[in-house]
Design a protein around this motif. Structure first.
Motif, PDB file in Angstrom:
ATOM      1  N   LEU A 230       0.832  -1.199   0.000  1.00 17.29           N
ATOM      2  CA  LEU A 230       0.000   0.000   0.000  1.00 17.29           C
ATOM      3  C   LEU A 230       0.870   1.254   0.000  1.00 17.29           C
ATOM      4  O   LEU A 230       0.622   2.205  -0.742  1.00 17.29           O
ATOM      5  N   LEU A 234       0.981   4.367  -2.596  1.00 16.91           N
ATOM      6  CA  LEU A 234       0.697   5.745  -2.202  1.00 16.91           C
ATOM      7  C   LEU A 234       1.822   6.683  -2.631  1.00 16.91           C
ATOM      8  O   LEU A 234       1.579   7.776  -3.130  1.00 16.91           O
ATOM      9  N   SER A 242       1.069  14.369  -6.921  1.00 17.41           N
ATOM     10  CA  SER A 242       1.123  15.271  -5.759  1.00 17.41           C
ATOM     11  C   SER A 242      -0.165  15.256  -4.949  1.00 17.41           C
ATOM     12  O   SER A 242      -0.806  16.282  -4.757  1.00 17.41           O
ATOM     13  N   PHE A 243      -0.552  14.114  -4.460  1.00 18.43           N
ATOM     14  CA  PHE A 243      -1.740  14.037  -3.615  1.00 18.43           C
ATOM     15  C   PHE A 243      -1.472  14.565  -2.204  1.00 18.43           C
ATOM     16  O   PHE A 243      -2.389  14.845  -1.459  1.00 18.43           O
ATOM     17  N   GLY A 244      -0.229  14.624  -1.834  1.00 18.40           N
ATOM     18  CA  GLY A 244       0.102  15.216  -0.542  1.00 18.40           C
ATOM     19  C   GLY A 244       0.007  14.290   0.649  1.00 18.40           C
ATOM     20  O   GLY A 244       0.048  14.739   1.784  1.00 18.40           O
ATOM     21  N   MET A 245      -0.076  12.984   0.404  1.00 22.90           N
ATOM     22  CA  MET A 245      -0.269  12.085   1.541  1.00 22.90           C
ATOM     23  C   MET A 245       0.869  12.184   2.551  1.00 22.90           C
ATOM     24  O   MET A 245       0.628  12.170   3.747  1.00 22.90           O
ATOM     25  N   ARG A 250       1.736  19.965   2.293  1.00 19.40           N
ATOM     26  CA  ARG A 250       0.288  19.847   2.152  1.00 19.40           C
ATOM     27  C   ARG A 250      -0.347  19.238   3.396  1.00 19.40           C
ATOM     28  O   ARG A 250      -1.426  18.655   3.325  1.00 19.40           O
ATOM     29  N   LEU A 256       5.054   9.574   9.365  1.00 21.70           N
ATOM     30  CA  LEU A 256       4.092   8.487   9.203  1.00 21.70           C
ATOM     31  C   LEU A 256       4.594   7.506   8.140  1.00 21.70           C
ATOM     32  O   LEU A 256       4.491   6.290   8.299  1.00 21.70           O
ATOM     33  N   LEU A 260       5.260   3.437   8.668  1.00 20.21           N
ATOM     34  CA  LEU A 260       4.712   2.373   7.829  1.00 20.21           C
ATOM     35  C   LEU A 260       5.831   1.634   7.110  1.00 20.21           C
ATOM     36  O   LEU A 260       5.788   0.414   6.961  1.00 20.21           O
TER      37      LEU A 260
ATOM     38  N   LEU B  50      -4.133   2.169   5.078  1.00 20.92           N
ATOM     39  CA  LEU B  50      -4.904   3.384   4.817  1.00 20.92           C
ATOM     40  C   LEU B  50      -5.653   3.843   6.058  1.00 20.92           C
ATOM     41  O   LEU B  50      -5.774   5.041   6.325  1.00 20.92           O
ATOM     42  N   ILE B  52      -4.692   3.532   9.010  1.00 24.94           N
ATOM     43  CA  ILE B  52      -3.733   4.196   9.900  1.00 24.94           C
ATOM     44  C   ILE B  52      -3.493   5.629   9.437  1.00 24.94           C
ATOM     45  O   ILE B  52      -3.501   6.564  10.242  1.00 24.94           O
ATOM     46  N   CYS B  53      -3.329   5.820   8.140  1.00 22.54           N
ATOM     47  CA  CYS B  53      -3.171   7.189   7.616  1.00 22.54           C
ATOM     48  C   CYS B  53      -4.392   8.017   8.014  1.00 22.54           C
ATOM     49  O   CYS B  53      -4.267   9.153   8.494  1.00 22.54           O
ATOM     50  N   TYR B  57      -4.206  11.430  10.462  1.00 29.44           N
ATOM     51  CA  TYR B  57      -4.540  12.771   9.983  1.00 29.44           C
ATOM     52  C   TYR B  57      -5.830  13.275  10.616  1.00 29.44           C
ATOM     53  O   TYR B  57      -6.007  14.470  10.811  1.00 29.44           O
ATOM     54  N   PRO B 138      -8.141  15.597  -4.226  1.00 38.80           N
ATOM     55  CA  PRO B 138      -6.954  15.397  -3.374  1.00 38.80           C
ATOM     56  C   PRO B 138      -5.858  16.429  -3.633  1.00 38.80           C
ATOM     57  O   PRO B 138      -5.712  16.913  -4.764  1.00 38.80           O
ATOM     58  N   GLY B 139      -5.104  16.695  -2.593  1.00 34.74           N
ATOM     59  CA  GLY B 139      -3.851  17.436  -2.699  1.00 34.74           C
ATOM     60  C   GLY B 139      -3.933  18.701  -3.516  1.00 34.74           C
ATOM     61  O   GLY B 139      -4.772  19.565  -3.316  1.00 34.74           O
ATOM     62  N   LEU B 154      -6.243  16.974   2.384  1.00 32.93           N
ATOM     63  CA  LEU B 154      -5.726  15.689   2.826  1.00 32.93           C
ATOM     64  C   LEU B 154      -6.859  14.695   3.048  1.00 32.93           C
ATOM     65  O   LEU B 154      -6.732  13.507   2.741  1.00 32.93           O
ATOM     66  N   THR B 157      -7.608  13.344  -0.169  1.00 33.85           N
ATOM     67  CA  THR B 157      -6.579  12.386  -0.572  1.00 33.85           C
ATOM     68  C   THR B 157      -6.920  11.006  -0.014  1.00 33.85           C
ATOM     69  O   THR B 157      -6.958  10.003  -0.741  1.00 33.85           O
ATOM     70  N   VAL B 158      -7.203  10.983   1.290  1.00 38.61           N
ATOM     71  CA  VAL B 158      -7.535   9.704   1.904  1.00 38.61           C
ATOM     72  C   VAL B 158      -8.823   9.152   1.306  1.00 38.61           C
ATOM     73  O   VAL B 158      -8.917   7.968   0.968  1.00 38.61           O
ATOM     74  N   CYS B 161      -8.099   7.803  -2.254  1.00 36.14           N
ATOM     75  CA  CYS B 161      -7.261   6.591  -2.229  1.00 36.14           C
ATOM     76  C   CYS B 161      -8.069   5.404  -1.733  1.00 36.14           C
ATOM     77  O   CYS B 161      -8.050   4.325  -2.326  1.00 36.14           O
TER      78      CYS B 161
END
Ligand code: HEM
Ligand SMILES: [Cu+2]
Lengths: 556, 222
Positions: A230, A234, A242-245, A250, A256, A260, B50, B52-53, B57, B138-139, B154, B157-158, B161
């Motif tokens: 994953l 990502l 550039s989703f910024g995760m 961003r 983080l 991971l 995901l 966890i992300c 956030y 996203p972003g 953000l 984004t999540v 995804c």
């Protein structure tokens, strides 16, 4: 027709000679290219993995030498800085994802696991073949990306650098993601095989220790790989769009990413080293001619390492700004890994103790292995101490640590396995003299390469630097010299093993007189592993001495 | 590599195929099921990353998270949840009929499941379409004027995804179930001791459903 009378030797030749013709060895049962490329025989798949894994080892090795040559002088030597960054990235990626992770499980696990369980094949033979092609597909994609533009992030892909660099990140990351699938498929296959295909008589605690190690490794593969899968996706997406995760600009959190990443990659180091432990348990019993000391402890400690390995990842992040409490906690959890590893070490030493040691090449590699594991493990304990890790972090000390334990131990085991099982796989013997010479060269060369790196790192030389102050030069030259010695050792091995493939003398069923289950069948084994009736297994796998007799107390 | 073992010898009932390396059919089915369970575990772990992300956030940007969540269309989300849960039921019924050897019913139940899957994707398409129009993306693509706070891009984004990954699983699940349906129609060989394929397909579908049951409250209801 007389049934084979000896119950302990399932591979016993059938009574009538004409049966021989119906059971050719797996090597000659079908000789067309197609019969190899589309085979579902775990042994042939193992051999094909061996071919590719060795090829990638060569690629990674060449890049290692390029790195060492570049570092011969403090300034630029043979390449520019950007090329250097790409070179060490390529080296790390190829070595870790294409060589170390699949090396022992995919080659020797595939080949030996069914034989050791008295099974005719793995549970899902076609998936097994698929995992080879997934691996190759991912490898090709990653290599293509690395050669077309290259990647300069290092094998850890730390964000936000990896999402901003203009080098080709996407294909390489996606290639690594695909390779992860192969790893998962292999892991699932081995777990299911171990659960469902043990021959009657092989209970859990009569499984060879190599099987235990592969089983524990597979558990890690199945549990950890999806998370990095994953993560790689990502980062790929982020690099492309550039989703910024994980981009702090961003609102994303790069730490983080590190959590991971190391959640996989710390257990991944045990994916590489647990199979090595498994090989060594087999080798040490076979060449000490003694039943393994503390079988259950060795088996359980594999599972123990697999388990605690999941809780130690934070020791890669002592300097990432995590709280002192968390740092200390991860330090303690890290030590636990050392405890389980130490259990194994004690048991191996206990096995050798008062054994009748037959000092053949695999045993020579065992000696090297023991040194690298203990020394590398001890430096690991030191690194697990926060106050010590802070100055050592990201220096050559860490590089030397993980090469000692991960590369040293795994390479020793890989070579031990290659020599120990060569007669089983190809039915021929290699030249013992040359093999011992090259083993000595390799162990020496390895020490000469990495001990200077401990020193130079302790003096403060950071890793991944292109230029360095004059005062580090002597140690760097020493390290490069050691690397040349190491490479030379491998060239010798390549020569005599290739020679042995063609001209080696016939090995016979069990040249080591080993008690491992895999030696009960012919060398090389027939396509379906056994000829004749269903094998039975009255004895334990490492049954050199009757443990009950050995326990009889001395007469007073 | 496979050879069928003809049990009683006659071509009366279709006999399930036993691969030569397994001891018995029972073991073979056990292996298939165990393999599938392990695979499903890896799928859950894939989404766990995901989650966890998401958790991190959300902890960092609680207000932006709540405000962004409010912009999602709760009705569509709810309808989709109902659709997916119902489709899980029909998938389970397909297994039931497969065990009884009613191959036609198997095909019908799977067809219903597939229809609902398509419905799910259509609704998802409308939701996505809406977001592309108003700019809750996203972003760096985010341009929704009414909600400008750090963390909002953000969230999307999540959101994208997670839902895209889930959508991909819906499509994979549909492909798997289609295979089982075709097999039921063409060969009609599912029966009391040969229903593993339907069972595995249905297990996969339950996973798709399960993941959505986590995603829905996380994204729509926070
Ligand atoms: C058993 C096999 C082991 C392997 C294969 C292994 C491998 C590695 C690798 C690859 C790294 C560096 C990763 C990188 O930054 O690129 C590393 C770092 C580290 N290892 Fe190990 N290790 C092992 C055992 C241990 C043990 C037993 C301990 C402690 C008890 C330990 C403690 C550490 C620590 C604390 C670091 C982080 C150092 C730093 O980045 O500052 N390791 N190890
Ligand atoms: Cu670690």
């Amino acid at each position: 027709m007389t049934p084979s009378s000896s119950i302990a030797s399932p591979g016993a030749a059938p009574a009538h000679d004409e049966h021989h013709d119906h059971h050719p060895s797996y090597l000659v049962d079908g000789t067309t290219i197609k019969s190899w490329l589309l085979t579902v025989d775990h042994k042939r798949i193992g051999l094909m993995f061996l071919f590719w894994v060795l090829l990638f080892f060569l690629v990674g090795g060449i890049f290692a030498l390029l790195i060492r040559v570049e570092l011969l002088t403090p300034g630029p030597t043979i390449m520019d800085a950007m090329t250097y960054n790409r070179t060490f990235t390529l080296h790390g990626l190829v070595m870790i994802f294409l060589f170390m992770i699949p090396a022992i499980p995919a080659v020797f696990g595939n080949f030996m696991l069914p034989l050791m369980l008295g099974a005719k094949d793995v549970a899902f033979p076609r998936l097994n073949l698929l995992s080879l092609y997934i691996y190759l597909g991912g490898a090709m994609l990653a290599l293509w990306g690395m050669l077309n533009g290259g990647l300069d992030t290092g094998w850890t892909f730390y964000t936000p650098y990896s999402t901003h660099t203009t080098t080709t990140v996407a294909p390489v990351l996606f290639g690594a993601f695909i390779i992860g699938f192969s790893s998962i498929v292999t892991g699932i296959n081995f777990i299911v095989t171990t659960h469902t295909m043990r021959a009657p008589g092989i209970t859990w605690f009569k499984m060879p220790l190599f099987v235990w190690a592969i089983y524990a490794t597979s558990c890690i593969q199945v549990l950890a790989t999806p998370v990095i899968g994953l993560l790689l996706v990502l980062v790929t997406v982020e690099n492309l769009f550039s989703f910024g995760m994980f981009d702090p600009a961003r609102g994303g959190d790069p730490v983080l990413f590190q959590h991971l990443f190391w959640f996989y990659s710390h257990p991944a180091v045990y994916i590489m080293v647990l199979p090595a432990f498994g090989v060594m348990s087999e080798v040490v019993a076979a060449f000490s001619r003694k039943n393994i000391f503390g079988y259950r402890a060795v088996a359980y400690s594999s599972l123990g390492i697999a388990f605690v390995g999941f809780f130690a990842w934070g020791h890669h992040m002592f300097v990432s700004g995590q709280s002192t409490f968390v740092g200390g906690l991860f330090g303690v959890l890290t030590m636990l890994v050392g405890v389980f590893t130490a259990i194994k070490v004690f048991n191996w030493v206990g096995t050798v103790y008062k054994g009748a040691v037959d000092f053949k090449t695999p045993f020579a590699y065992f000696c090297g292995f023991l040194f690298f594991t203990v020394f590398g493990g001890m430096t690991g304990i030191a690194l697990g101490t926060v106050s010590l890790d802070v100055p050592w972090h990201d220096t050559y000390f860490v590089v030397a640590h993980f090469h000692f334990i991960m590369v040293g131990a795994t390479i020793m085991a890989f070579l031990a396995a290659l020599h120990y099982w060569f007669p089983k796989m190809f039915g021929r013997m290699y030249h013992e003299g040359w093999a011992l010479v090259s083993a000595a060269l390799i162990i020496l060369g390895f020490n000469a390469t990495f001990i200077p790196q401990f020193l130079v790192g302790n003096n403060g030389m950071p890793r991944r630097y292109y230029e360095y102050p004059e005062r580090f030069q002597a140690l760097n030259v020493a390290s490069t010299a050691g690397a040349s010695l190491l490479a030379f050792g491998f060239v010798i091995i390549a020569c005599y093993l290739t020679y042995a493939l063609v001209y080696g003398r016939a090995a016979g069923k069990n040249p080591w007189r080993s008690k491992g289950y895999e030696w009960l069948t012919e060398s090389p084994p027939p396509t379906h592993n056994f000829v004749g009736p269903q094998p039975t297994y009255p004895e334990e796998p490492h049954f050199y001495v009757d443990p009950k007799k050995a326990e009889v107390p001395d007469a007073v | 590599m496979q050879s069928s073992v003809s049990a009683a010898g006659g071509p009366v009932a279709p006999v399930p195929r036993l691969a030569m390396h397994f001891a018995s059919l029972e073991v073979q089915n056990h292996a298939a099921r165990l393999g599938m369970w392990l695979f499903l575990a890896t799928e859950i772990l894939l989404f766990a990353g995901l989650f966890i992300c998401y958790g991190c956030y959300r902890f960092l940007f609680p207000e932006a998270w709540a405000a962004s969540s409010d912009t999602l269309d709760l009705t569509m989300g709810t309808v989709n949840t109902v659709v997916l849960i119902t489709s899980s039921l029909t998938a389970a019924l397909a297994v039931h009929y497969a065990k009884e050897g009613q191959n036609k019913m198997v095909a019908i139940q799977i067809a219903l499941t597939l229809a609902m899957a398509v419905g799910f994707l259509v609704i998802k398409y409308f939701e996505y379409h809406h977001k592309f129009e108003v700019g809750t993306l996203p972003g760096r693509y985010y341009f929704y004027d009414k909600l400008q706070m750090p963390g909002a891009p953000l969230f999307f984004t999540v959101y994208f995804c997670a839902t895209a990954l889930h959508g991909l699983h819906v499509i994979i699940g549909m492909i798997v179930l289609t295979f089982a349906m075709v097999r039921a129609l063409r060969k009609a060989d599912f029966g009391p001791n040969n229903y593993t394929m339907v069972e595995l397909g249905s297990m996969y579908w339950h996973l798709v459903d399960l993941v959505w049951i986590f995603l829905f409250p996380m994204l729509y209801l926070v």
